[in-house]
Design an enzyme around this catalytic site. Sequence first.
Site, short mmCIF file in Angstrom:
data_model
loop_
_atom_site.label_atom_id
_atom_site.label_comp_id
_atom_site.label_asym_id
_atom_site.label_seq_id
_atom_site.Cartn_x
_atom_site.Cartn_y
_atom_site.Cartn_z
N THR A 448 0.71 -1.45 -0.03
CA THR A 448 0.04 0.05 -0.04
C THR A 448 0.91 1.25 0.21
O THR A 448 2.15 1.26 -0.06
CB THR A 448 -0.83 -0.09 1.33
OG1 THR A 448 -0.26 -0.29 2.43
CG2 THR A 448 -2.06 -1.26 0.95
N ASP A 449 0.10 2.25 -0.20
CA ASP A 449 0.71 3.71 -0.35
C ASP A 449 0.70 4.37 1.16
O ASP A 449 0.99 5.70 1.31
CB ASP A 449 0.16 4.64 -1.29
CG ASP A 449 0.02 4.11 -2.46
OD1 ASP A 449 1.12 3.43 -2.97
OD2 ASP A 449 -1.14 4.01 -3.05
N SER A 474 1.23 8.46 4.92
CA SER A 474 0.53 8.54 3.73
C SER A 474 1.79 8.89 2.75
O SER A 474 2.59 10.13 2.88
CB SER A 474 -0.31 9.86 3.54
OG SER A 474 -0.86 9.85 2.40
N ARG A 475 1.99 8.11 2.03
CA ARG A 475 3.17 8.36 1.04
C ARG A 475 2.76 9.23 -0.12
O ARG A 475 3.72 9.66 -1.09
CB ARG A 475 3.51 7.06 0.48
CG ARG A 475 4.05 6.18 1.41
CD ARG A 475 4.91 4.65 0.93
NE ARG A 475 4.99 3.91 2.00
CZ ARG A 475 4.76 3.05 2.46
NH1 ARG A 475 3.73 2.75 2.02
NH2 ARG A 475 5.32 2.37 3.48
N VAL A 476 1.63 9.68 -0.15
CA VAL A 476 1.25 10.92 -1.25
C VAL A 476 1.28 12.05 -0.74
O VAL A 476 1.74 13.04 -1.07
CB VAL A 476 -0.31 10.63 -1.75
CG1 VAL A 476 -0.85 11.74 -2.44
CG2 VAL A 476 -0.54 9.23 -2.39
#
Length: 615
Positions: A448-449, A474-476
């Site tokens: 997951t991101d 959260s990698r975004v």
Amino acid sequence: MSRIIEVSSAVELDGKQTARIEKVFSSKHKGEKIDFVYKIDKELIGGILVVDGDKYYDGTMRSQIDKIADSFQVNEKYLEAATPAKRRKAKKSDGAVLPAEIADQIDKSVVEKISSDTFNELSAKVDGYKKTFDVRHAGSVEFCGDGVIMCSGLADAEYGEMLRIENGAQAIVLSLSDEAVGAIVLDDDDKVSAHMLVNTTGMIVSVPVGDKLLGRVVNPLGKPIDGLGDFTADKYRPIEASAPAIKDRDKVDEPLQTGLLAIDSMIPIGRGQRELIIGDRQTGKTSIAVDTILNQKGKNVICVYVAIGQKSSTVSSIYNLLSENGCMDYTVIVSATARDSAPLQYIAPYAGCAIAEEFMYSGKDVLIVYDDLSKHAVAYRAMSLLLKRPPGREAYPGDIFYLHSRLLERAAKLSKELGGGSMTALPIVETLAGDISAYIPTNIISITDGQIYLESELFNSGMRPAVNVGLSVSRVGGSAQIKAMRKVSGKLRLELSQYRELAAFAQFGADLDESTAHMLEQGKSITEVIKQDVHKPMRVAHQVILLYITVKQLLKGLPTSRIGEFKERFIKFFDVDYSEIVTELEEKGEMSMEMGITIEDAVNEFMALFRKESD
């Protein structure tokens, strides 16, 4: 030992016909002793059926009529649902009549009259049924138990292919070996018994998709289970599909608001992202997912909730909650409860994903919740052990990582050339005693991101949602936030982390200097502001306003116990007297200096009234 070849016909064959059949099959098996067994079966209507080992040479009238009926139902979906190898065969058929080609061989009027014509009248309109043989591989059930069957024959079966058992049940191939083909039964396995005939179909299990599913509760096969009656699907989609290629994807830069202040400010989720929700049992994982669905009302986002191994009462309460809030209009629930078989629990997330993909490829934004994948992994482990596949770590099979990666990789933000639709995935995983280093959690974290980690200790202390900001990520990041939110939440995570670290030392009663005491007070204010009642999502403009007054320390001096009451009443006051600011914030997504001054004035005005009431 001699080879036995069975020949069935509707009427008795004459000597000339039997001699021709025996000549053809003797030449195919030169040097072998062959015993031909002839049978009369009037249900065949006309033609002959030859069974040679696991090969069926079907030139019967019944087969041709059945294929006309099948083509009427599956012709449009065949090539979509066919396995890759079967698609290639469809382009260069070697004598076998494939469903996708039948429509070209029959008169359209025959299809239209199929419900009224008798078999004999219909047979006269089938072109060349005596000349065409449908050659297929078939086998028989050797063992059946606990939703698993082992079949002999089926030489051309492929992994993941759908099998059809003679009683009408469906099964999926999950194990291929020289000795047998292992499959899982999707229907009631009590009706399947040894020695039943099994046929390959060349297709992957498909589910109905489209707008007709909105507002419905269906099982993983797409059959309604909500008591609202059946529906006729316009389109089907295979449950297994390739994930979009990198060139087909776009940047994840559009926010998907959860309505939860703690998440939208510190762990933002973008449309097309895969964000894991992880935590122990009873820490609010499902509540976060359901609140996110509630918050999509009026935002043009389709939601798919997949319940895997949940209690029927839990699914029912979620359905009732969504219905009461008018959210089922844009939601589909796919339910495989704890009392359903392991095979149905196994295909549930893939079926939900196929339903969501149809909307995504239509250019729409979709949110899909998998609740939860740890139960999905357990169901797959049970099936794998029954199929006698070698166990690995924690008794899971070796392909357990692939099980979830091929599912979650299908979530994406599509490029504008493909319509610009998106599928945002919120998988849920349950941990035991907070152990996120266990096998399944670490697997899914790596796919997951980012993850939202919910902590039992925080939950028990009254923190809702019980998000541990240190372990959540959260990698975004900020690219999935509106500019106003990014501006006011910049230092929030840092301040909250520092507060929780200082609070651990402060409990020992040591003397605190002025700056440390100030940081503790500010941390308490932030904690109270981000607390939120369940099933009460908050508009993004309200989130920005509350965060602004918190980071500007405009709540200084207000008792911590009264912050919850203050923020609730202040938002109502602000909506009435300063509604234009709320509207402008949501439309533009930016906060100007003038807006900040107006918010500060509003806080001062309301604070005077609030303190006066308290006195």
